[in-house]
Design a protein around this motif. Structure first.
Motif, PDB file in Angstrom:
ATOM      1  N   ILE A  29      -0.714   4.444  25.580  1.00 31.35           N
ATOM      2  CA  ILE A  29      -0.350   4.391  24.163  1.00 31.35           C
ATOM      3  C   ILE A  29      -0.681   2.992  23.665  1.00 31.35           C
ATOM      4  CG2 ILE A  29       1.525   4.563  22.485  1.00 31.35           C
ATOM      5  CD1 ILE A  29       2.981   6.397  24.453  1.00 31.35           C
ATOM      6  N   ALA A  30      -1.427   2.929  22.569  1.00 34.02           N
ATOM      7  CA  ALA A  30      -1.798   1.632  21.989  1.00 34.02           C
ATOM      8  C   ALA A  30      -0.570   0.960  21.390  1.00 34.02           C
ATOM      9  CB  ALA A  30      -2.867   1.823  20.914  1.00 34.02           C
ATOM     10  N   PRO A 104      -4.033   5.034  16.528  1.00 31.63           N
ATOM     11  CA  PRO A 104      -4.825   4.543  15.393  1.00 31.63           C
ATOM     12  C   PRO A 104      -6.222   5.156  15.416  1.00 31.63           C
ATOM     13  CG  PRO A 104      -4.612   2.859  17.075  1.00 31.63           C
ATOM     14  CD  PRO A 104      -3.732   3.997  17.494  1.00 31.63           C
ATOM     15  N   THR A 105      -6.742   5.404  14.242  1.00 32.23           N
ATOM     16  CA  THR A 105      -8.094   5.945  14.130  1.00 32.23           C
ATOM     17  C   THR A 105      -8.924   4.994  13.287  1.00 32.23           C
ATOM     18  OG1 THR A 105      -7.480   7.215  12.175  1.00 32.23           O
ATOM     19  CG2 THR A 105      -7.332   8.344  14.287  1.00 32.23           C
ATOM     20  N   ALA A 112     -12.112  -0.654  11.575  1.00 38.16           N
ATOM     21  CA  ALA A 112     -11.116  -1.318  10.746  1.00 38.16           C
ATOM     22  C   ALA A 112      -9.831  -0.494  10.725  1.00 38.16           C
ATOM     23  CB  ALA A 112     -11.643  -1.466   9.317  1.00 38.16           C
ATOM     24  N   VAL A 113      -8.724  -1.175  10.744  1.00 35.00           N
ATOM     25  CA  VAL A 113      -7.419  -0.517  10.698  1.00 35.00           C
ATOM     26  C   VAL A 113      -6.750  -0.952   9.401  1.00 35.00           C
ATOM     27  CG1 VAL A 113      -5.202  -0.283  11.875  1.00 35.00           C
ATOM     28  CG2 VAL A 113      -7.273  -0.557  13.214  1.00 35.00           C
ATOM     29  N   GLY A 114      -5.970  -0.064   8.815  1.00 39.35           N
ATOM     30  CA  GLY A 114      -5.325  -0.355   7.545  1.00 39.35           C
ATOM     31  C   GLY A 114      -4.495  -1.623   7.564  1.00 39.35           C
ATOM     32  N   THR A 115      -4.514  -2.368   6.468  1.00 37.95           N
ATOM     33  CA  THR A 115      -3.803  -3.635   6.357  1.00 37.95           C
ATOM     34  C   THR A 115      -2.303  -3.443   6.541  1.00 37.95           C
ATOM     35  OG1 THR A 115      -5.490  -4.396   4.819  1.00 37.95           O
ATOM     36  CG2 THR A 115      -3.428  -5.622   4.864  1.00 37.95           C
ATOM     37  N   GLU A 116      -1.761  -2.382   5.972  1.00 42.02           N
ATOM     38  CA  GLU A 116      -0.319  -2.138   6.086  1.00 42.02           C
ATOM     39  C   GLU A 116       0.095  -1.979   7.545  1.00 42.02           C
ATOM     40  OE1 GLU A 116       3.033   1.187   4.889  1.00 42.02           O
ATOM     41  OE2 GLU A 116       1.158   1.160   3.791  1.00 42.02           O
ATOM     42  N   LEU A 117      -0.679  -1.229   8.310  1.00 40.16           N
ATOM     43  CA  LEU A 117      -0.372  -1.030   9.721  1.00 40.16           C
ATOM     44  C   LEU A 117      -0.418  -2.353  10.475  1.00 40.16           C
ATOM     45  CD1 LEU A 117       0.120   0.697  12.242  1.00 40.16           C
ATOM     46  CD2 LEU A 117      -2.340   1.074  12.355  1.00 40.16           C
ATOM     47  N   LEU A 118      -1.446  -3.153  10.221  1.00 41.02           N
ATOM     48  CA  LEU A 118      -1.557  -4.445  10.897  1.00 41.02           C
ATOM     49  C   LEU A 118      -0.389  -5.357  10.549  1.00 41.02           C
ATOM     50  CD1 LEU A 118      -5.384  -5.160  10.640  1.00 41.02           C
ATOM     51  CD2 LEU A 118      -4.077  -4.495  12.657  1.00 41.02           C
ATOM     52  N   GLU A 119       0.045  -5.333   9.304  1.00 43.15           N
ATOM     53  CA  GLU A 119       1.179  -6.157   8.895  1.00 43.15           C
ATOM     54  C   GLU A 119       2.454  -5.717   9.600  1.00 43.15           C
ATOM     55  OE1 GLU A 119       1.234  -5.897   4.638  1.00 43.15           O
ATOM     56  OE2 GLU A 119      -0.435  -7.281   4.412  1.00 43.15           O
ATOM     57  N   ARG A 120       2.649  -4.404   9.746  1.00 39.62           N
ATOM     58  CA  ARG A 120       3.834  -3.899  10.441  1.00 39.62           C
ATOM     59  C   ARG A 120       3.808  -4.273  11.916  1.00 39.62           C
ATOM     60  NH1 ARG A 120       4.727   2.176   9.435  1.00 39.62           N
ATOM     61  NH2 ARG A 120       6.567   1.705  10.637  1.00 39.62           N
TER      62      ARG A 120
END
Length: 128
Positions: A29-30, A104-105, A112-120
């Motif tokens: 699991i990532a 994540p996809t 690229a991964v969504g900014t919101e996810l990276l911030e969380r």
């Protein structure tokens, strides 16, 4: 005072004891994977298949991820557990159908991964 006669004040159970000493999850699991409690997780009343009671860590994860997606990093931080321990617990729960794990996809074919996810995820890591 030398501390030899004092009672321990920290956790009495080492983190890896909750995983039975296992350090490898059943499935990878990532760290940024999102976890959500499933219908089965909400309705089992704190038991797994066969009526086996869950530990308090699993019950906490069910509660934490009920109605709100949490990243693996956030779960680890909120529970004050090493990432490896949280990963093993979540993987076991996913195998039992108690939680759903959303890896994540990529977006638009790139990595690229969504900014919101990276911030969380960053917020969860800072809490570690």
């Amino acid at each position: 005072m030398d501390g030899l006669g004092e009672e321990p004040t920290g956790a009495l159970v080492r983190p890896y004891a909750v995983t039975g000493g296992r350090t490898r999850p059943k499935v990878e699991i990532a760290i940024e994977a999102l976890v959500e409690t499933t219908h089965k997780g909400r309705t089992t009343g704190g038991t797994r298949e066969g009526g086996i009671a869950q530990g308090r860590e699993q019950q906490y994860i069910v509660t934490l991820c009920d109605g709100r997606l949490q990243s693996l990093a956030e779960i680890s931080a909120r529970m004050s557990l090493p990432l490896g321990v949280a990963r093993v617990l979540v993987a076991d729960m996913a195998s039992d159908g108690m939680v759903a794990v959303y890896e994540p996809t990529s977006i638009d074919g790139n990595d690229a991964v969504g900014t919101e996810l990276l911030e969380r995820v960053l917020s969860g890591l800072r809490k570690l």
